[in-house]
Design a protein around this motif. Structure first.
Motif, PDB file in Angstrom:
ATOM      1  N   PRO A 145       0.784  -1.243   0.000  1.00  0.00           N
ATOM      2  CA  PRO A 145       0.000   0.000   0.000  1.00  0.00           C
ATOM      3  C   PRO A 145       0.809   1.284   0.000  1.00  0.00           C
ATOM      4  CG  PRO A 145       0.086  -0.917   2.203  1.00  0.00           C
ATOM      5  CD  PRO A 145       0.797  -1.889   1.325  1.00  0.00           C
ATOM      6  N   TRP A 146       2.125   1.194  -0.106  1.00  0.00           N
ATOM      7  CA  TRP A 146       2.908   2.416  -0.219  1.00  0.00           C
ATOM      8  C   TRP A 146       2.814   2.940  -1.643  1.00  0.00           C
ATOM      9  CZ3 TRP A 146       4.676   4.354   4.231  1.00  0.00           C
ATOM     10  CH2 TRP A 146       4.834   3.480   5.311  1.00  0.00           C
ATOM     11  N   TYR A 147       2.841   4.242  -1.780  1.00  0.00           N
ATOM     12  CA  TYR A 147       2.838   4.832  -3.115  1.00  0.00           C
ATOM     13  C   TYR A 147       3.614   6.133  -3.089  1.00  0.00           C
ATOM     14  CZ  TYR A 147      -0.718   8.196  -1.574  1.00  0.00           C
ATOM     15  OH  TYR A 147      -1.386   9.193  -0.907  1.00  0.00           O
ATOM     16  N   LEU A 148       4.021   6.495  -4.288  1.00  0.00           N
ATOM     17  CA  LEU A 148       4.738   7.753  -4.482  1.00  0.00           C
ATOM     18  C   LEU A 148       4.148   8.409  -5.721  1.00  0.00           C
ATOM     19  CD1 LEU A 148       7.193   9.164  -3.153  1.00  0.00           C
ATOM     20  CD2 LEU A 148       8.651   7.970  -4.774  1.00  0.00           C
ATOM     21  N   ARG A 149       3.892   9.674  -5.626  1.00  0.00           N
ATOM     22  CA  ARG A 149       3.238  10.357  -6.749  1.00  0.00           C
ATOM     23  C   ARG A 149       3.872  11.706  -6.982  1.00  0.00           C
ATOM     24  NH1 ARG A 149      -2.450  10.503  -8.900  1.00  0.00           N
ATOM     25  NH2 ARG A 149      -2.720  12.600  -9.750  1.00  0.00           N
ATOM     26  N   PHE A 150       4.063  12.024  -8.250  1.00  0.00           N
ATOM     27  CA  PHE A 150       4.606  13.329  -8.639  1.00  0.00           C
ATOM     28  C   PHE A 150       3.660  13.979  -9.649  1.00  0.00           C
ATOM     29  CE2 PHE A 150       8.611  12.607  -6.628  1.00  0.00           C
ATOM     30  CZ  PHE A 150       8.848  11.245  -6.751  1.00  0.00           C
ATOM     31  N   ASP A 151       3.383  15.235  -9.427  1.00  0.00           N
ATOM     32  CA  ASP A 151       2.576  16.021 -10.364  1.00  0.00           C
ATOM     33  C   ASP A 151       3.333  17.289 -10.698  1.00  0.00           C
ATOM     34  OD1 ASP A 151       0.302  14.592  -8.588  1.00  0.00           O
ATOM     35  OD2 ASP A 151      -0.519  15.101 -10.552  1.00  0.00           O
ATOM     36  N   GLY A 152       3.286  17.654 -11.954  1.00  0.00           N
ATOM     37  CA  GLY A 152       3.908  18.920 -12.331  1.00  0.00           C
ATOM     38  C   GLY A 152       3.180  19.502 -13.518  1.00  0.00           C
ATOM     39  N   ASN A 153       3.031  20.798 -13.515  1.00  0.00           N
ATOM     40  CA  ASN A 153       2.457  21.433 -14.701  1.00  0.00           C
ATOM     41  C   ASN A 153       2.922  22.868 -14.802  1.00  0.00           C
ATOM     42  OD1 ASN A 153       0.635  22.433 -12.603  1.00  0.00           O
ATOM     43  ND2 ASN A 153      -0.697  23.099 -14.280  1.00  0.00           N
ATOM     44  N   GLN A 154       2.833  23.373 -15.979  1.00  0.00           N
ATOM     45  CA  GLN A 154       3.154  24.774 -16.223  1.00  0.00           C
ATOM     46  C   GLN A 154       2.012  25.398 -17.007  1.00  0.00           C
ATOM     47  OE1 GLN A 154       6.007  26.375 -19.369  1.00  0.00           O
ATOM     48  NE2 GLN A 154       7.192  26.672 -17.529  1.00  0.00           N
ATOM     49  N   VAL A 155       1.532  26.501 -16.485  1.00  0.00           N
ATOM     50  CA  VAL A 155       0.470  27.236 -17.165  1.00  0.00           C
ATOM     51  C   VAL A 155       1.062  28.537 -17.690  1.00  0.00           C
ATOM     52  CG1 VAL A 155      -1.777  28.337 -16.950  1.00  0.00           C
ATOM     53  CG2 VAL A 155      -1.288  26.253 -15.651  1.00  0.00           C
ATOM     54  N   LYS A 156       0.975  28.716 -18.987  1.00  0.00           N
ATOM     55  CA  LYS A 156       1.460  29.964 -19.585  1.00  0.00           C
ATOM     56  C   LYS A 156       0.275  30.754 -20.123  1.00  0.00           C
ATOM     57  CE  LYS A 156       5.340  29.749 -22.080  1.00  0.00           C
ATOM     58  NZ  LYS A 156       6.335  29.261 -23.061  1.00  0.00           N
ATOM     59  N   ARG A 157       0.275  32.011 -19.821  1.00  0.00           N
ATOM     60  CA  ARG A 157      -0.745  32.908 -20.359  1.00  0.00           C
ATOM     61  C   ARG A 157      -0.046  34.072 -21.043  1.00  0.00           C
ATOM     62  NH1 ARG A 157      -4.167  34.002 -15.154  1.00  0.00           N
ATOM     63  NH2 ARG A 157      -2.323  33.165 -14.154  1.00  0.00           N
ATOM     64  N   ALA A 201       3.939  11.229  -0.862  1.00  0.00           N
ATOM     65  CA  ALA A 201       4.265   9.864  -0.460  1.00  0.00           C
ATOM     66  C   ALA A 201       3.207   9.417   0.525  1.00  0.00           C
ATOM     67  CB  ALA A 201       5.637   9.810   0.187  1.00  0.00           C
ATOM     68  N   GLY A 202       2.729   8.218   0.350  1.00  0.00           N
ATOM     69  CA  GLY A 202       1.643   7.820   1.219  1.00  0.00           C
ATOM     70  C   GLY A 202       1.515   6.330   1.384  1.00  0.00           C
ATOM     71  N   TYR A 203       0.643   6.031   2.313  1.00  0.00           N
ATOM     72  CA  TYR A 203       0.293   4.645   2.609  1.00  0.00           C
ATOM     73  C   TYR A 203      -1.220   4.571   2.524  1.00  0.00           C
ATOM     74  CZ  TYR A 203      -0.166   0.320   5.327  1.00  0.00           C
ATOM     75  OH  TYR A 203      -0.476  -0.951   5.742  1.00  0.00           O
ATOM     76  N   ALA A 204      -1.751   3.773   1.621  1.00  0.00           N
ATOM     77  CA  ALA A 204      -3.202   3.720   1.415  1.00  0.00           C
ATOM     78  C   ALA A 204      -3.665   2.280   1.486  1.00  0.00           C
ATOM     79  CB  ALA A 204      -3.574   4.320   0.066  1.00  0.00           C
ATOM     80  N   SER A 205      -4.431   1.980   2.513  1.00  0.00           N
ATOM     81  CA  SER A 205      -4.974   0.633   2.640  1.00  0.00           C
ATOM     82  C   SER A 205      -6.427   0.741   3.045  1.00  0.00           C
ATOM     83  CB  SER A 205      -4.198  -0.148   3.703  1.00  0.00           C
ATOM     84  OG  SER A 205      -4.540   0.337   5.005  1.00  0.00           O
ATOM     85  N   LYS A 206      -7.098  -0.369   3.128  1.00  0.00           N
ATOM     86  CA  LYS A 206      -8.512  -0.340   3.513  1.00  0.00           C
ATOM     87  C   LYS A 206      -8.667   0.091   4.963  1.00  0.00           C
ATOM     88  CE  LYS A 206      -9.793  -3.905   0.263  1.00  0.00           C
ATOM     89  NZ  LYS A 206     -10.341  -5.251   0.081  1.00  0.00           N
ATOM     90  N   VAL A 246       1.885  12.393   2.961  1.00  0.00           N
ATOM     91  CA  VAL A 246       2.619  13.650   3.146  1.00  0.00           C
ATOM     92  C   VAL A 246       2.885  14.213   1.755  1.00  0.00           C
ATOM     93  CG1 VAL A 246       4.714  14.721   4.024  1.00  0.00           C
ATOM     94  CG2 VAL A 246       3.715  12.765   5.230  1.00  0.00           C
ATOM     95  N   ALA A 247       2.567  15.475   1.585  1.00  0.00           N
ATOM     96  CA  ALA A 247       2.730  16.085   0.261  1.00  0.00           C
ATOM     97  C   ALA A 247       3.416  17.428   0.386  1.00  0.00           C
ATOM     98  CB  ALA A 247       1.368  16.249  -0.417  1.00  0.00           C
ATOM     99  N   VAL A 248       4.212  17.732  -0.611  1.00  0.00           N
ATOM    100  CA  VAL A 248       4.867  19.038  -0.701  1.00  0.00           C
ATOM    101  C   VAL A 248       4.519  19.634  -2.052  1.00  0.00           C
ATOM    102  CG1 VAL A 248       7.059  20.266  -0.764  1.00  0.00           C
ATOM    103  CG2 VAL A 248       6.775  18.301   0.751  1.00  0.00           C
ATOM    104  N   LEU A 249       4.112  20.889  -2.020  1.00  0.00           N
ATOM    105  CA  LEU A 249       3.787  21.607  -3.260  1.00  0.00           C
ATOM    106  C   LEU A 249       4.653  22.842  -3.345  1.00  0.00           C
ATOM    107  CD1 LEU A 249       1.877  22.559  -5.685  1.00  0.00           C
ATOM    108  CD2 LEU A 249       0.579  23.734  -3.914  1.00  0.00           C
ATOM    109  N   HIS A 250       5.202  23.077  -4.510  1.00  0.00           N
ATOM    110  CA  HIS A 250       5.843  24.362  -4.748  1.00  0.00           C
ATOM    111  C   HIS A 250       5.247  24.963  -6.003  1.00  0.00           C
ATOM    112  CE1 HIS A 250       8.814  27.543  -4.606  1.00  0.00           C
ATOM    113  NE2 HIS A 250       8.982  27.375  -5.895  1.00  0.00           N
ATOM    114  N   SER A 251       4.836  26.205  -5.899  1.00  0.00           N
ATOM    115  CA  SER A 251       4.234  26.896  -7.032  1.00  0.00           C
ATOM    116  C   SER A 251       4.929  28.232  -7.212  1.00  0.00           C
ATOM    117  CB  SER A 251       2.741  27.118  -6.771  1.00  0.00           C
ATOM    118  OG  SER A 251       2.164  27.884  -7.806  1.00  0.00           O
TER     119      SER A 251
END
Lengths: 329, 710
Positions: free
Chosen positions: B165-177, B213-218, B224-229
């Motif tokens: 049930p351990w997982y690691l996730r990364f998200d990234g995006n760039q918005v240009k206007r 990074a997390g632990y997800a089980s029933k 725990v998440a870190v965001l930088h914008s």
């Protein structure tokens, strides 16, 4: 669209089409579909279409060894057949059966999916509290629409202005229940949701959240400035309602008024601001582009954007002195 | 074509041989690709409203939708409006139970104006320096510009759960206007000195990256998440010629760069006693920036006097902390409860800057009583702390009847000049009934009471002593909601929803005194998806806003008798919108599908005024056009399956949009401050670009597409 842009569109389409033709030419012949478990073979006798549809889905398809069979969700196929079939017969669990509670229906899905990351706050969410179950939005026997990886329940035909997207849009599932939102999305000023550029889940988590209205951030302001980062500040001169709650002045789903304002300017500003002269002045029907006596010229606080014609940086300003304090620069 | 878009397309194109190769390993590929043509005719003077979020330009359109499914791997690739302003690309896939990924490119162009809706006397549009020579009443010498912003959102996601049930996730995006957005600048030192529309450059980039990074089980979940914008604006300021100040270069400070870092921890624990689940979340976020304080700015006579700032740099720092807790339980079979608590604190640790410009500099207000050497002004650092707690209880009387009740308390302390403390108490009750197989009913009533501590009374009363801003003022709110759904016969659904909401700002003498909302929604749907489905709906919404005001330099107390120049007045704003829509999907023949949709929508806004002075300076005529619109939309589409490999689809759409508003009807690009004009009053002429002034359009759209399926 300029000539260069047309050429770009044509080239892009040509490249992708060529690539896909190669895919098509080389696509392997589909191996025989996975058979259902022997106990569920009996389901094919009456529900062959459903079984066939199911095997084409993410749950049932070839190779997905974890995929559930009919009985995993519906239970008691043999008893159901012995009882002669029909709704509820033999203890079969039909997800359209209103006699079965939403909790019980959702419980079937949660048996496997409760540990999924995005369902972490299902118990705290409004959908569970309001007896919404997974099958109200998700269709296990359905085919995902164009551009979708999950089949969503779309009970009604699309009723929208012409849109350039061919995708089945998520909001059409949500507004089958949220009629007020459907109405707001079609208003003259709206976020590009019906155009397919923003989805409901960009702002809300339908699977549950700890925040009000199940938004995906801790507060309204955090949510809005996630996209509208130019309003994040910090600013030297802050406008307190902006810092606290964007919905004081705006309706995020849609409004009659420009810029999603809940009320027309200058009135929305005058509801909070009054003074000896302007903004305490009446800006009435005499003062449009064709002034009517006693007005002799249009009022610059009524035409166009009203107060924002001058107080342009009302979301916050870093200009000096009065220029900044009154959001003029 | 942008490099990033090109990369996504190249990756997708390269997948073809890769897919072809892996096809032999069991990856079953299916999908479709289509090429189409679109023809559009419209009679709009300014087609930007028709193209507000859509690229309706005629020409080639392309779409593809490919899926690959194998023993271990899968992918989906989708793209539409290829090469157009509203291009959409999405590519996702993964390995079952191990990892998944997504790449996407979502673009749109927000059109604000074009042609007569985008005219300006300025040169240099698109840059951060706009120059012109004022007065300039000759619009034939003005410049057209592209009044739009192109928005591109490119992002990626990768999640690995091989060690579930351990997982690691990364998200990234760039918005240009990028593009131009019309803002405005006040000219002069008085509200009567007019304003000028400014086509301001937009070159924004927002980069977001988060790791979780997390632990997800029933049994439970912890993450725990870190965001930088990071938000960057390529233009710190806009410099523009100000005709009132001798055509000197004035300065508007544009949106500042900023950095946001946020850490969050959330989790839950299930299967607790009484069938309970406890959930919680804490977050810490810090937003910072550094902005140079303008030491001089254009003012009277084209001079650039000192702003007399106490420091050269504004360091902005807002810290937001939140904590949330929720406990849901089933203490008895028919009872469910939810207890929750939310806390939030905004701490503003930004720099305080004091300004003391000389009165003669023209940078102060109120005749030198605001922001001057004799009455300095310092920026107020807005802070708040919120506490919210509530309890909801549901009791299922029997399978068909459920009652729910709840109470909610929200207390806020603020550092603000008017209200320092508010307490909201909310109570609600709801009854649901589905005792009949084909009828569902839900009735809800909610009462909200807000009581606030007003701290604006000190010293000599000013008008602010009597103004109560509605977002924090004392209010009694009543909200009632009725939902009714019935299925009298199979495939026929009737739905009705009504909402009534009334706010009484009970202690407000100046400001919004009340508002009222009534909404009705009705729908009828019939159909079997295999043959014919139709939906008919009708919506009606009316809103009223009542407010009281006072004008004049006499006594600010609204209870004092009026004079010819100091008096009370009131406004009643009324917004109404209604629409009807009908849509149908029909399969007249096995290979032919027809879809149709028709909507008629209308909005009407108005404002009525009354005043103690029967002849106020500007007049008392009501406003009858406050964003009045009518929209008619018709869509017809047919898809014919020629063979297993080919579909042909085509359609026709008609749209008609009409707009009327007192702020734009009989539009003029220049607005004199006095008639007849004199050389002195000409300096106060206002200049507009025409944005939003020519919204009417009628459009006919024809399209056809051939789709190959495999």
């Amino acid at each position: 669209m300029s000539r260069m842009q047309r050429l770009k569109a044509l080239c892009t389409t040509a490249v992708m089409s060529g690539a896909l033709l190669i895919c098509g030419a080389h696509a392997a012949e589909a191996p025989p579909p996975r058979a259902v478990a022997p106990e569920a073979e009996i389901c094919k006798n009456c529900h062959a279409n459903y079984v066939e549809n199911y095997l084409a889905t993410k749950h049932g398809q070839h190779g997905n060894l974890k995929g559930p069979d009919c009985q995993t969700c519906h239970v008691n196929a043999l008893e159901h057949a012995k009882a002669g079939g029909g709704r509820g017969a033999g203890g079969i669990l039909g997800f359209n059966n209103k006699a079965i509670t939403a909790d019980k229906k959702a419980g079937v899905c949660l048996t496997c999916h409760e540990g999924n990351r995005h369902l972490a706050f299902w118990d705290s969410g409004k959908h569970k509290k309001n007896d919404v179950s997974c099958n109200n939005c998700h269709v296990l026997h359905g085919t995902p629409g164009p551009g979708a990886t999950i089949a969503l329940n779309k009970p009604n035909p699309s009723v929208t202005p012409f849109e350039t997207t061919s995708r089945q849009l998520q909001y059409e599932t949500c507004v089958s229940c949220h009629k007020q939102i459907r109405s707001q999305l079609l208003k003259p000023s709206h976020h590009p949701i019906i155009e397919g550029k923003i989805t409901c889940t960009n702002c809300h988590n339908p699977h549950g959240a700890l925040s009000q209205a199940m938004i995906t951030a801790e507060s309204i302001r955090d949510l809005c400035t996630g996209c509208h980062a130019e309003k994040r500040g910090p600013f030297m001169w802050e406008h307190p309602p902006v810092e606290e709650n964007c919905l004081t002045c705006h309706n995020a789903h849609g409004s009659n008024h420009n810029r999603l304002l809940t009320e027309k300017a200058p009135n929305v500003c005058q509801d909070c601001h009054d003074a000896a002269q302007h903004p305490g002045t009446i800006y009435s029907g005499n003062q449009g582009f064709v002034p009517i006596a006693p007005a002799t010229v249009p009022s610059t606080r009524l035409i166009a954007r009203g107060c924002v014609n001058c107080h342009n940086n009302m979301h916050g300003s870093n200009a000096p002195a009065m220029r900044g304090k009154f959001f003029l620069r | 074509m942008r490099p990033t878009t090109l990369a996504i397309l190249a990756a997708s194109a390269l997948m073809a041989p890769a897919v072809a190769f892996s096809a032999d390993g069991g990856l079953v590929v299916s999908g479709s690709a289509g090429v189409g043509l679109r023809a559009v005719g419209d009679n709009a003077k300014d087609p930007s409203k028709a193209n507000e979020y859509r690229d309706l330009s005629p020409g080639v359109t392309g779409i593809f939708d490919v899926k690959g499914r194998g023993d271990e791997y899968y992918f989906n690739a989708f793209g539409e409006n290829l090469g157009r302003d509203d291009q959409y690309l999405d590519f996702r896939g993964g390995k079952y139970g191990v990892f998944k990924y997504q790449l996407y490119d979502n673009e749109l162009r927000h059109n604000f104006g074009s042609g007569p809706g985008a005219l300006s006397p300025y040169s240099g549009i698109g840059s951060s320096r706009l120059t012109a020579v004022f007065p300039n009443l000759n619009t034939s010498t003005w410049n057209n510009f592209d009044n739009s912003i192109k928005r591109q959102d490119i992002g990626a996601m990768f999640e690995i759960s091989a060690n579930s049930p351990w997982y690691l996730r990364f998200d990234g995006n760039q918005v240009k206007r990028e593009g131009v957005k019309v803002i405005a600048g006040a000219q002069g030192t008085s509200p009567g000195n007019g304003f000028v529309d400014l086509p301001s450059p937009v070159d924004f980039k927002t980069g977001n990256f988060s790791a979780e990074a997390g632990y997800a089980s029933k049994r439970g979940h912890l993450a725990v998440a870190v965001l930088h914008s990071k938000f960057t604006n390529s233009n710190d300021v806009l410099r523009w010629s100000n005709g009132f100040f001798a055509n000197g270069l004035d300065t508007t400070v544009l949106a500042p760069d900023s950095d946001l870092t946020k850490i969050s921890v959330n989790g839950n624990l299930r299967q607790l006693p009484l069938n309970s689940t406890v959930a919680g979340r804490i977050t810490y976020g810090k937003t910072t920036n550094d902005v140079s304080v303008l030491q001089n700015i254009l003012s009277t006579g084209g001079t650039n006097p000192s702003t007399a700032a106490s420091g050269p740099l504004f360091h902005g720092e807002n810290i937001n902390k939140t904590a949330s807790f929720s406990l849901t339980s089933h203490p008895a079979t028919a009872v469910d409860t939810r207890l929750y608590w939310n806390w939030a604190r905004k701490a503003n640790d930004s720099t305080e800057i004091t300004f003391r410009p000389l009165v003669a500099a023209g940078l102060s207000g109120g005749g030198g009583t605001i922001c001057s050497s004799t009455a300095p002004c310092t920026n107020e650092l807005f802070n708040y702390k919120k506490n919210n707690a509530g309890l909801e209880t549901g009791y299922r009387i029997n399978p068909a009847n459920k009652v729910t009740a709840g109470l909610d308390f929200a207390e806020t302390d603020r550092l603000r000049v008017d209200f320092t403390h508010t307490l909201d108490r909310k109570y609600y009750g709801e009854y649901k009934n589905n005792s009949l197989d084909n009828v569902d009913t839900r009735v809800r009533y909610q009462y909200l009471e807000r009581r606030s501590n007003f701290s604006g009374e000190s010293g000599i009363p000013t008008i602010d002593t009597f103004v109560r801003r509605f977002d924090l003022a004392n209010v009694d709110q009543h909200l009632a909601k009725l939902v009714f759904d019935v299925t009298p016969v199979p495939f026929l659904d009737l739905g009705f929803e009504a909402i009534y909401k009334h706010n009484n700002y009970r202690d407000t003498s100046l400001g919004r005194t009340g508002d009222n909302r009534q909404e009705f929604y009705a729908s009828i749907s019939y159909g079997d998806p295999k043959s014919f489905r139709v939906l008919l709906f009708a919506d009606l919404e009316t809103l009223y806003y009542d407010s009281q005001h006072r004008v004049g330099s006499g006594s600010p107390d609204p209870s004092t008798p009026p004079t010819a120049t100091t008096y009370n007045w009131s406004a009643e704003n009324h917004d109404k919108s209604w629409q009807i829509g009908i849509g149908a999907d029909w399969l007249p023949r096995e290979r032919l599908k027809v879809s149709s949709s028709f909507i008629f929508a209308q909005t009407n806004g108005s404002a009525d005024f009354t005043a103690q002075n029967p002849n106020p300076a500007g007049g008392l005529l009501p406003i009858t056009a406050f964003d009045n619109t009518r929209r008619t939309s018709l869509n017809l589409k047919a898809t014919y399956t020629v063979s297993r490999q080919f579909d042909i689809s085509g359609g026709y759409a008609f749209e008609k949009y009409r707009f009327s508003d007192i702020g734009y009807d009989n539009f003029q690009y220049t607005v004199l401050s006095a008639v007849p004009a004199t050389p002195a009053t000409l300096l106060s002429t206002s200049y507009l670009t025409g944005q939003s002034a020519f919204q009417n359009y009628t459009a006919n759209i024809l399209y056809v597409m051939a789709t190959y399926k495999f």
